[in-house]
Design a protein around this motif. Sequence first.
Motif, PDB file in Angstrom:
ATOM      1  N   ALA A  73      46.549 -37.834  46.178  1.00 49.70           N
ATOM      2  CA  ALA A  73      45.495 -37.551  45.192  1.00 49.70           C
ATOM      3  C   ALA A  73      44.971 -38.860  44.606  1.00 49.70           C
ATOM      4  CB  ALA A  73      46.034 -36.645  44.094  1.00 49.70           C
ATOM      5  N   ARG A  74      45.871 -39.807  44.365  1.00 47.39           N
ATOM      6  CA  ARG A  74      45.446 -41.119  43.850  1.00 47.39           C
ATOM      7  C   ARG A  74      44.542 -41.818  44.868  1.00 47.39           C
ATOM      8  NH1 ARG A  74      47.837 -46.363  44.174  1.00 47.39           N
ATOM      9  NH2 ARG A  74      46.999 -47.670  42.538  1.00 47.39           N
ATOM     10  N   GLN A  75      44.894 -41.704  46.136  1.00 47.27           N
ATOM     11  CA  GLN A  75      44.061 -42.300  47.185  1.00 47.27           C
ATOM     12  C   GLN A  75      42.660 -41.685  47.156  1.00 47.27           C
ATOM     13  OE1 GLN A  75      44.521 -40.615  50.957  1.00 47.27           O
ATOM     14  NE2 GLN A  75      43.893 -42.436  52.090  1.00 47.27           N
ATOM     15  N   ARG A  76      42.577 -40.363  47.088  1.00 44.72           N
ATOM     16  CA  ARG A  76      41.275 -39.697  47.060  1.00 44.72           C
ATOM     17  C   ARG A  76      40.492 -40.067  45.796  1.00 44.72           C
ATOM     18  NH1 ARG A  76      44.612 -35.531  48.895  1.00 44.72           N
ATOM     19  NH2 ARG A  76      44.605 -34.570  46.823  1.00 44.72           N
ATOM     20  N   ALA A  77      41.202 -40.222  44.679  1.00 43.55           N
ATOM     21  CA  ALA A  77      40.530 -40.597  43.431  1.00 43.55           C
ATOM     22  C   ALA A  77      39.957 -42.009  43.523  1.00 43.55           C
ATOM     23  CB  ALA A  77      41.502 -40.486  42.261  1.00 43.55           C
ATOM     24  N   LEU A  78      40.693 -42.912  44.188  1.00 41.19           N
ATOM     25  CA  LEU A  78      40.184 -44.278  44.354  1.00 41.19           C
ATOM     26  C   LEU A  78      38.958 -44.321  45.258  1.00 41.19           C
ATOM     27  CD1 LEU A  78      43.505 -46.310  44.708  1.00 41.19           C
ATOM     28  CD2 LEU A  78      41.872 -46.408  42.825  1.00 41.19           C
ATOM     29  N   ILE A  79      38.880 -43.420  46.193  1.00 40.96           N
ATOM     30  CA  ILE A  79      37.713 -43.371  47.085  1.00 40.96           C
ATOM     31  C   ILE A  79      36.476 -42.976  46.287  1.00 40.96           C
ATOM     32  CG2 ILE A  79      36.680 -42.093  49.010  1.00 40.96           C
ATOM     33  CD1 ILE A  79      39.492 -42.110  50.274  1.00 40.96           C
ATOM     34  N   GLY A  80      36.622 -42.041  45.372  1.00 40.50           N
ATOM     35  CA  GLY A  80      35.505 -41.639  44.524  1.00 40.50           C
ATOM     36  C   GLY A  80      34.985 -40.265  44.873  1.00 40.50           C
ATOM     37  N   ASP A  85      32.166 -35.486  50.042  1.00 43.18           N
ATOM     38  CA  ASP A  85      31.029 -34.928  50.773  1.00 43.18           C
ATOM     39  C   ASP A  85      30.533 -35.816  51.906  1.00 43.18           C
ATOM     40  OD1 ASP A  85      31.014 -32.778  49.021  1.00 43.18           O
ATOM     41  OD2 ASP A  85      29.594 -33.752  47.656  1.00 43.18           O
ATOM     42  N   ASP A  86      30.750 -37.106  51.813  1.00 40.47           N
ATOM     43  CA  ASP A  86      30.166 -38.059  52.748  1.00 40.47           C
ATOM     44  C   ASP A  86      31.280 -38.755  53.534  1.00 40.47           C
ATOM     45  OD1 ASP A  86      28.816 -40.093  54.057  1.00 40.47           O
ATOM     46  OD2 ASP A  86      27.638 -40.699  52.296  1.00 40.47           O
ATOM     47  N   ARG A  87      31.462 -38.353  54.790  1.00 41.68           N
ATOM     48  CA  ARG A  87      32.578 -38.894  55.573  1.00 41.68           C
ATOM     49  C   ARG A  87      32.399 -40.373  55.902  1.00 41.68           C
ATOM     50  NH1 ARG A  87      31.701 -39.312  61.019  1.00 41.68           N
ATOM     51  NH2 ARG A  87      29.759 -38.400  61.742  1.00 41.68           N
ATOM     52  N   ILE A  88      31.189 -40.835  56.049  1.00 35.86           N
ATOM     53  CA  ILE A  88      30.959 -42.246  56.339  1.00 35.86           C
ATOM     54  C   ILE A  88      31.314 -43.089  55.113  1.00 35.86           C
ATOM     55  CG2 ILE A  88      29.196 -43.965  56.908  1.00 35.86           C
ATOM     56  CD1 ILE A  88      27.854 -41.744  58.596  1.00 35.86           C
ATOM     57  N   TYR A  89      30.888 -42.631  53.952  1.00 33.08           N
ATOM     58  CA  TYR A  89      31.249 -43.324  52.714  1.00 33.08           C
ATOM     59  C   TYR A  89      32.767 -43.359  52.562  1.00 33.08           C
ATOM     60  CZ  TYR A  89      31.585 -44.295  47.727  1.00 33.08           C
ATOM     61  OH  TYR A  89      31.904 -44.841  46.515  1.00 33.08           O
ATOM     62  N   ARG A  90      33.409 -42.242  52.849  1.00 28.42           N
ATOM     63  CA  ARG A  90      34.867 -42.168  52.748  1.00 28.42           C
ATOM     64  C   ARG A  90      35.525 -43.195  53.662  1.00 28.42           C
ATOM     65  NH1 ARG A  90      39.228 -39.097  51.541  1.00 28.42           N
ATOM     66  NH2 ARG A  90      40.810 -38.860  53.142  1.00 28.42           N
ATOM     67  N   ARG A  91      35.085 -43.288  54.901  1.00 31.45           N
ATOM     68  CA  ARG A  91      35.673 -44.242  55.858  1.00 31.45           C
ATOM     69  C   ARG A  91      35.451 -45.677  55.393  1.00 31.45           C
ATOM     70  NH1 ARG A  91      39.645 -43.215  58.472  1.00 31.45           N
ATOM     71  NH2 ARG A  91      39.144 -44.924  59.823  1.00 31.45           N
ATOM     72  N   ARG A  92      34.296 -45.961  54.845  1.00 30.77           N
ATOM     73  CA  ARG A  92      34.028 -47.319  54.356  1.00 30.77           C
ATOM     74  C   ARG A  92      34.927 -47.652  53.173  1.00 30.77           C
ATOM     75  NH1 ARG A  92      27.952 -47.793  53.186  1.00 30.77           N
ATOM     76  NH2 ARG A  92      28.624 -49.820  52.439  1.00 30.77           N
ATOM     77  N   ARG A  93      35.121 -46.701  52.269  1.00 30.33           N
ATOM     78  CA  ARG A  93      35.980 -46.937  51.110  1.00 30.33           C
ATOM     79  C   ARG A  93      37.450 -47.049  51.502  1.00 30.33           C
ATOM     80  NH1 ARG A  93      33.560 -47.645  45.898  1.00 30.33           N
ATOM     81  NH2 ARG A  93      35.473 -46.759  45.089  1.00 30.33           N
ATOM     82  N   ASP A  98      42.496 -51.787  47.605  1.00 31.70           N
ATOM     83  CA  ASP A  98      43.219 -50.884  46.707  1.00 31.70           C
ATOM     84  C   ASP A  98      43.458 -49.519  47.336  1.00 31.70           C
ATOM     85  OD1 ASP A  98      40.503 -50.319  46.617  1.00 31.70           O
ATOM     86  OD2 ASP A  98      40.494 -49.826  44.481  1.00 31.70           O
ATOM     87  N   VAL A  99      42.518 -49.056  48.133  1.00 27.60           N
ATOM     88  CA  VAL A  99      42.692 -47.767  48.819  1.00 27.60           C
ATOM     89  C   VAL A  99      43.722 -47.908  49.932  1.00 27.60           C
ATOM     90  CG1 VAL A  99      41.515 -45.942  50.098  1.00 27.60           C
ATOM     91  CG2 VAL A  99      40.352 -47.066  48.205  1.00 27.60           C
ATOM     92  N   ARG A 100      43.715 -49.042  50.627  1.00 27.59           N
ATOM     93  CA  ARG A 100      44.733 -49.258  51.670  1.00 27.59           C
ATOM     94  C   ARG A 100      46.134 -49.278  51.079  1.00 27.59           C
ATOM     95  NH1 ARG A 100      41.459 -53.539  53.762  1.00 27.59           N
ATOM     96  NH2 ARG A 100      43.064 -54.959  53.028  1.00 27.59           N
ATOM     97  N   GLU A 101      46.287 -49.910  49.914  1.00 27.10           N
ATOM     98  CA  GLU A 101      47.599 -49.939  49.251  1.00 27.10           C
ATOM     99  C   GLU A 101      48.027 -48.534  48.834  1.00 27.10           C
ATOM    100  OE1 GLU A 101      47.374 -52.667  46.004  1.00 27.10           O
ATOM    101  OE2 GLU A 101      46.920 -54.369  47.311  1.00 27.10           O
ATOM    102  N   ALA A 102      47.087 -47.757  48.295  1.00 20.08           N
ATOM    103  CA  ALA A 102      47.405 -46.381  47.906  1.00 20.08           C
ATOM    104  C   ALA A 102      47.772 -45.541  49.118  1.00 20.08           C
ATOM    105  CB  ALA A 102      46.228 -45.759  47.159  1.00 20.08           C
ATOM    106  N   THR A 103      47.079 -45.749  50.231  1.00 22.20           N
ATOM    107  CA  THR A 103      47.386 -45.023  51.456  1.00 22.20           C
ATOM    108  C   THR A 103      48.766 -45.394  51.972  1.00 22.20           C
ATOM    109  OG1 THR A 103      45.042 -44.963  52.028  1.00 22.20           O
ATOM    110  CG2 THR A 103      46.598 -44.560  53.814  1.00 22.20           C
ATOM    111  N   ALA A 104      49.093 -46.671  51.943  1.00 17.70           N
ATOM    112  CA  ALA A 104      50.410 -47.115  52.398  1.00 17.70           C
ATOM    113  C   ALA A 104      51.515 -46.518  51.532  1.00 17.70           C
ATOM    114  CB  ALA A 104      50.486 -48.643  52.393  1.00 17.70           C
ATOM    115  N   ALA A 105      51.307 -46.469  50.221  1.00 18.09           N
ATOM    116  CA  ALA A 105      52.308 -45.880  49.325  1.00 18.09           C
ATOM    117  C   ALA A 105      52.480 -44.395  49.620  1.00 18.09           C
ATOM    118  CB  ALA A 105      51.901 -46.096  47.875  1.00 18.09           C
ATOM    119  N   ALA A 106      51.377 -43.688  49.834  1.00 22.54           N
ATOM    120  CA  ALA A 106      51.454 -42.256  50.139  1.00 22.54           C
ATOM    121  C   ALA A 106      52.161 -42.023  51.469  1.00 22.54           C
ATOM    122  CB  ALA A 106      50.052 -41.650  50.169  1.00 22.54           C
TER     123      ALA A 106
END
Length: 130
Positions: A73-80, A85-93, A98-106
């Motif tokens: 959930a923290r990872q998704r919150a950091l993405i915004g 709704d926007d998969r391209i924006y999600r992939r870029r974020r 900070d999102v990579r660190e959150a993903t690694a922790a998850a």
Amino acid sequence: MALGRHRIGPEARRRHAEDSEAGARLPELVAAAAEAERRLREAHEQGADVAELHRRGTDLDAALTDAMRAAYARQRALIGPRGYDDRIYRRRRMARADVREATAAAERLLTLRERHRLHGIARVPREPAA
């Protein structure tokens, strides 16, 4: 609508708010998982019976699951909110540090949970049918 401006729907805003709240609870959930792990180790050291080890093992599993869900959930919150709704924006974020660190922790928490599920929960023998 102006060029370059993307509207964020109410559903995405709601989900982002929920994920932000859940992600904010991550430190306390990780502490709860550490406490559950400590209690399981104490039970092993004291030679507790199989039923007690199973109960404490399932408590640790539940604590790890809650912490893992909060980490994602923290990872998704950091993405915004736009990332819902926007998969391209999600992939870029996802490429931000900070999102990579959150993903690694998850993913670490997910790995810990799966390892615990495979090897850490004591099996209770079944009672024979009457």
